[in-house]
Scaffold this active site. Structure first.
Site: not given
Length: 571
Positions: A458, A484, A441, A449
């Site tokens: 991304d 993620e 993770d 983000n």
């Protein structure tokens, strides 16, 4: 896929067949036997005296009609020169439906030589083109040949007898047998060729076409006499019935193939009409085999009418398809021109529209062989196109299946693809094998983000995915499991070895961001579990728990399932 070289092979074989016809037929027919010209035919009891029969034949006041059933007497007066005498001649008679045949060669003095022939005996002699064959040795100059057919069905007696010196007839018989044998062989090879294609494509028109060619093979075997090799007990009546059945049923399979091959280009009403026509022809063919002898002539006429209707309808369907430029219709029409024309001659001869000798021996064999060779081209082309469509559909299916199992952003397997890959491992290995799972993770990904935007997020996901896949190696199964989170499956790894690989992934991730100055640096946390390949769900749950422990311990760590912290970031 059908190789075009096969098609070229069939064309070459057809050319060879035609060439052999020309080469073999040329010299042989120059010395062909003499055809006897019928003077008269009457019906009379079998025990009638020869003198009385000769008088009645001279007058020919009441010739037997075509529908006559009983004993027939046929006289032939225009004869070849039977010199020298006491030499062996071969007389061949049309393959009549009769119980017995007697031949008298009558001299000018009224004396006669007599020979008998059993047309239904298993050891009877036969000649190519389905003639009964017998050897005769005249003892005197012959002025008339008299033939008695006991319990004959007159409508089947259509071809004039032939006679020649036995030594002159032998090469003709050899050449004709070779020609008919080649034709039957070509038809049999056509069936094998298209049956092999059927098992590849399984289309109904292929089976119908094989059934059609199969009937032509039966016709060819019966017509050539080769059927005696497989069924020596068949007599003249049985072979005549088989020939009639094969020709009538062939019109049914022919129109059925045309309708099935042309498909939706033919209107529904016309397809239904063709279906009824095929059923009628098949019914007429079966009727020829089952009706009593005394009803054979009406059944023969009915079968010919039904066959003529089917042939004309087939012609109309093909003409309509050619006018509308239906694909491959012109090639099919080319293949059917000759057999349709020849097939119409037989009913026309039955109804007296043309003479008995209009149809040369072997014409139908030649026409059907050429038909099958030409029709193999559109059939093979259709199968090739179907094969290409099948392959394209398979490729589309594989592509869609791959897309359904692949994460569009990272190019890794998605959750479904990961599950299918693990399932394949279980299928490949009957016994459970060591397996380790890494659940990875990205730390504080939501914050990244929010601060840098989804485009940057991304890019970070693609960067981390590529790094994990490179370090894990080609033997690993790597997937984006959601958001993620990534998961890695390692076959034949124990817990410690998997933990070492996990630390290598975690520790080297920072170096990779040095080469990507536009991306903010991130860290990852990894949970590791190991066990057997039959414990996938348990291992996923354990690795996920280890991941949460790593996050609770401050992130940027590798944690083993149910064990102590083994790797952590430097303080």
């Amino acid at each position: 896929m059908v190789d075009l070289r096969n098609v070229r092979g069939w064309i070459a074989a057809g050319a060879l067949f035609i060439a052999m016809l020309v080469v073999l037929a040329g010299p042989s027919y120059a010395a062909a036997p003499v055809r006897l010209e019928e003077h008269c035919r009457i019906g009379a009891p079998a025990d009638t005296a020869i003198a009385e029969i000769s008088k009645r034949l001279d007058r020919c006041a009441a010739p037997a009609p075509k529908g006559y059933f009983g004993t027939l007497w046929v006289a032939y007066d225009r004869l070849p020169d039977f010199t020298p005498l006491k030499k062996t001649w071969r007389l061949i008679l049309d393959n009549n439906r009769a119980d017995a045949v007697d031949v008298w060669m009558i001299g000018s003095d009224g004396k006669a030589d007599h020979w008998t022939f059993d047309p239904n005996a298993s050891d009877r002699e036969w000649a190519a083109a389905n003639y009964m064959s017998m050897l005769v040795t005249p003892e005197r100059p012959v002025s008339r040949i008299l033939v008695r057919l006991i319990n004959a069905r007159s409508h089947s007696y259509v071809r004039a007898p032939q006679i020649a010196r036995a030594r002159d007839f032998a090469p003709l018989e050899r050449d004709q047998a070779a020609i008919y044998g080649i034709g039957v062989g070509m038809l049999a090879l056509t069936i094998l060729f298209h049956l092999s294609l059927f098992f590849a494509m399984r289309r109904r028109f292929q089976l119908i076409y094989c059934a059609h060619v199969g009937l032509l093979v039966v016709y060819g075997l019966s017509y050539s006499g080769l059927i005696h090799i497989f069924a020596p007990s068949l007599g003249a009546a049985a072979i005549s019935n088989i020939l009639a059945f094969a020709m009538a049923a062939g019109t049914a399979t022919g129109i059925s193939f045309i309708i099935e091959f042309l498909g939706a280009s033919t209107p529904r009403w016309l397809r239904r009409w063709a279906g009824f026509a095929a059923l009628g022809s098949l019914t007429g063919a079966v009727g020829l085999l089952l009706v009593p002898d005394r009803l054979s002539y009406p059944a023969f006429l009915a079968a010919n009418l039904l066959a003529m209707h089917t042939i004309l309808l087939t012609t109309a369907i093909l003409a309509r398809a050619c006018v509308r430029r239906v694909p491959m219709a012109s090639t099919i029409a080319l293949g059917w021109v000759l057999p349709i024309g020849v097939s119409l001659l037989y009913p026309a001869r039955t109804f007296g529209l043309i003479g008995a000798e209009t149809i040369p021996d072997g014409l139908m064999m030649f026409a059907t062989t050429i038909e099958c060779l030409i029709l193999s081209l559109p059939v093979a082309a259709r199968i090739r196109n179907l094969r290409m469509e099948h392959e394209r559909a398979h490729e589309r299916h594989v592509m869609l299946e791959r897309q359904a199992q692949t994460d569009a952003l990272t190019g890794l397997a998605n959750r479904r693809g990961f599950g299918d890959a693990l399932a394949r491992i279980g299928v490949a290995q009957a016994d459970p094998a060591p397996l380790a799972l890494l659940v990875i993770d990205i730390d504080h990904f939501k914050r990244v983000n929010d601060q840098h935007g989804h485009a940057t997020g991304d890019a970070i996901l693609r960067h981390v995915a590529g790094h994990v896949a490179r370090v894990a190696g080609s033997g690993a199964i790597v997937a984006r499991y959601g958001g993620e989170e990534f998961v890695v499956a390692l076959r034949n790894y124990d817990l410690m070895r998997a933990g070492t690989l996990a630390e290598r992934i975690r520790n080297s991730i920072g170096v990779t961001f040095d080469m990507e100055p536009d991306l903010p640096r991130v860290t990852i946390s990894i949970g590791v579990a190991a066990g057997g390949s039959d414990e996938i769900e348990i291992l996923l749950a354990d690795a996920d728990c280890a991941l949460y422990r790593a996050k609770n311990e401050g992130r940027n760590k590798v944690m083993l399932a149910d064990g102590p912290l083994v790797y952590a970031a430097a303080a």
